[in-house]
Design a protein around this motif. Structure first.
Motif, mmCIF file in Angstrom:
data_model
loop_
_atom_site.group_PDB
_atom_site.id
_atom_site.type_symbol
_atom_site.label_atom_id
_atom_site.label_comp_id
_atom_site.label_asym_id
_atom_site.label_seq_id
_atom_site.Cartn_x
_atom_site.Cartn_y
_atom_site.Cartn_z
ATOM 1 N N GLY A 164 -29.584 -30.593 39.138
ATOM 2 C CA GLY A 164 -29.223 -29.743 40.259
ATOM 3 C C GLY A 164 -28.269 -28.625 39.879
ATOM 4 N N LYS A 165 -28.135 -28.345 38.574
ATOM 5 C CA LYS A 165 -27.201 -27.316 38.118
ATOM 6 C C LYS A 165 -27.872 -26.341 37.148
ATOM 7 N N GLU A 166 -27.466 -25.089 37.214
ATOM 8 C CA GLU A 166 -27.943 -24.093 36.261
ATOM 9 C C GLU A 166 -27.046 -24.032 35.045
ATOM 10 N N SER A 167 -25.741 -24.333 35.250
ATOM 11 C CA SER A 167 -24.807 -24.287 34.124
ATOM 12 C C SER A 167 -23.645 -25.232 34.378
ATOM 13 N N ILE A 168 -23.045 -25.665 33.288
ATOM 14 C CA ILE A 168 -21.915 -26.603 33.339
ATOM 15 C C ILE A 168 -20.859 -26.089 32.368
ATOM 16 N N SER A 169 -19.601 -26.045 32.786
ATOM 17 C CA SER A 169 -18.515 -25.727 31.857
ATOM 18 C C SER A 169 -17.872 -27.017 31.422
ATOM 19 N N ILE A 170 -17.657 -27.180 30.133
ATOM 20 C CA ILE A 170 -17.179 -28.467 29.635
ATOM 21 C C ILE A 170 -16.231 -28.242 28.459
ATOM 22 N N GLU A 171 -15.146 -29.045 28.410
ATOM 23 C CA GLU A 171 -14.217 -29.001 27.270
ATOM 24 C C GLU A 171 -14.919 -29.633 26.085
ATOM 25 N N GLY A 172 -15.177 -28.891 25.032
ATOM 26 C CA GLY A 172 -15.926 -29.508 23.932
ATOM 27 C C GLY A 172 -15.654 -28.832 22.609
ATOM 28 N N ASN A 173 -14.508 -28.170 22.498
ATOM 29 C CA ASN A 173 -14.156 -27.484 21.247
ATOM 30 C C ASN A 173 -14.138 -28.503 20.105
ATOM 31 N N GLY A 174 -14.915 -28.231 19.038
ATOM 32 C CA GLY A 174 -14.941 -29.121 17.890
ATOM 33 C C GLY A 174 -15.997 -30.216 17.964
#
Lengths: 154, 77, 154, 77
Positions: free
Chosen positions: B15-25
């Protein structure tokens, strides 16, 4: 602008005009249209969706691959997105070369590559439901996360 | 932050076009496992991955600001 | 009127329109244009001449041969006659089929057959003279007076 | 009478588009030999023959009213 994703109907002649040259004796076009029947099932309409900036990059890559194999070829590709009805044009590929065999071969190469690496998806709306076609039998999954070199270069 | 783009059945499933997520590294593989745990993304198994509009392997390491797109089997043409 | 000899410029879209069907997912076109350079020699313009009633019959025969090999194919061919300048269109072949491989194969079959059996001749006007091209190396003579079955069917 | 049609280099060589000739009962081969003797038609050697718009062999027998076309190697496309 030889490689384009279009929300509007594709004008075939405009795609052809991009590849006509004084030294191109042969132009082939491939026109993919929405077919009504697939294995006995009736399609009502289709939705095409693209990851547009990457789709354009991948179309450009296909043009570069063609140039490497057929240095005298000129290529133009426009792919439609949005809702398409039966007989509407989904894609037009035009290739010009000095001699005809190359024009057929390079054109066929382009459509095969589009079906492998260009991020465009088709949702079929049938009489009894809808499906994203890539989820069906037509395309192989890529377990490593990306197409293998073999997939890309052969 | 990593910007994740979803298309086709992945978009329908989540149900989403985009997701922002903490994922550095993180690796792509780690990101996939996180998304599978948090969202209904069965189709991720058969999707290709693009990082900043180029196909990438599961062991590609992600940095802040990267755009990761999951690309279900394509069906253009 | 899927098979036509035309004194006027060919409109590609009109040829394509003759083969579009609800069940044709693929349309290929071959567009033969007048090329400027042939083996380092510069062409100024061409004259095409046809034995028109027989040329139309032979184009129809090619369409029938395609139908026999690819029963779902629809074919349309228009060939131009008269004076043609560089980049002018000499011939347009459009073939539609449900699936793309057949559309490429059948189209290629059509152009090969045109070059074998359709009574149309091209006179090249070079910077330093003129020649009927069929008199050159490109076509084999038929010593028996007509093409052999082998020539016709393979 | 047989109506003979000439095209391309045959037309240029002979200066004629068509020739009417008495040839009822002749074979195509006999007609060719007659034309080669009477006109400058060197290219007849490599031409195909059509009788009434269909390709025909050298031993096809001609009848009054037939149209015979000599077809130099074609170069359409």
């Amino acid at each position: 602008m030889n490689y384009k994703i279009s929300k509007d109907p594709i004008v075939i002649q405009e795609v052809i005009d991009k590849v006509v040259k004084r030294n191109a004796g042969a132009v082939t076009t491939f026109i993919g249209t929405v077919r009504e029947m697939t294995k006995g099932k009736k399609t009502l309409f289709l939705i095409y969706e693209a990851y547009e900036p990457m789709a354009i990059k991948k179309l450009e890559q296909i043009g570069a691959e063609i140039k490497e194999r057929w240095p005298e070829a000129e290529t133009a590709i426009t792919h439609r997105v949005g809702k398409l009805d039966i007989t509407d044009i989904a894609v037009v590929i035009a290739v010009s070369t000095p001699h005809r065999n190359d024009a057929y071969e390079a054109n066929r190469y382009a459509i095969e590559r589009i079906k492998e690496i260009v991020p465009i998806w088709k949702k079929e709306h049938w009489e009894d439901g809808e499906t994203w076609v890539g989820n069906q039998l037509e395309t192989l999954p890529y377990p490593s996360g990306k197409p293998k070199e073999m997939d890309i270069h052969d | 932050m990593i910007n994740v783009l979803l298309f086709a059945q992945l978009r329908d499933e989540s149900g989403k076009e985009s997701i922002s997520i903490e994922g550095n590294g993180w690796s792509v593989d780690e990101l996939k496992r996180k998304l599978k745990a948090d969202y209904q993304l069965g189709s991720l198994e058969t999707a290709m991955t693009a990082v900043n509009e180029e196909f990438a392997d599961d062991d590609t390491i992600l940095s802040d600001g990267d755009t990761v797109a999951f690309i279900p089997p394509v069906s253009g043409g």
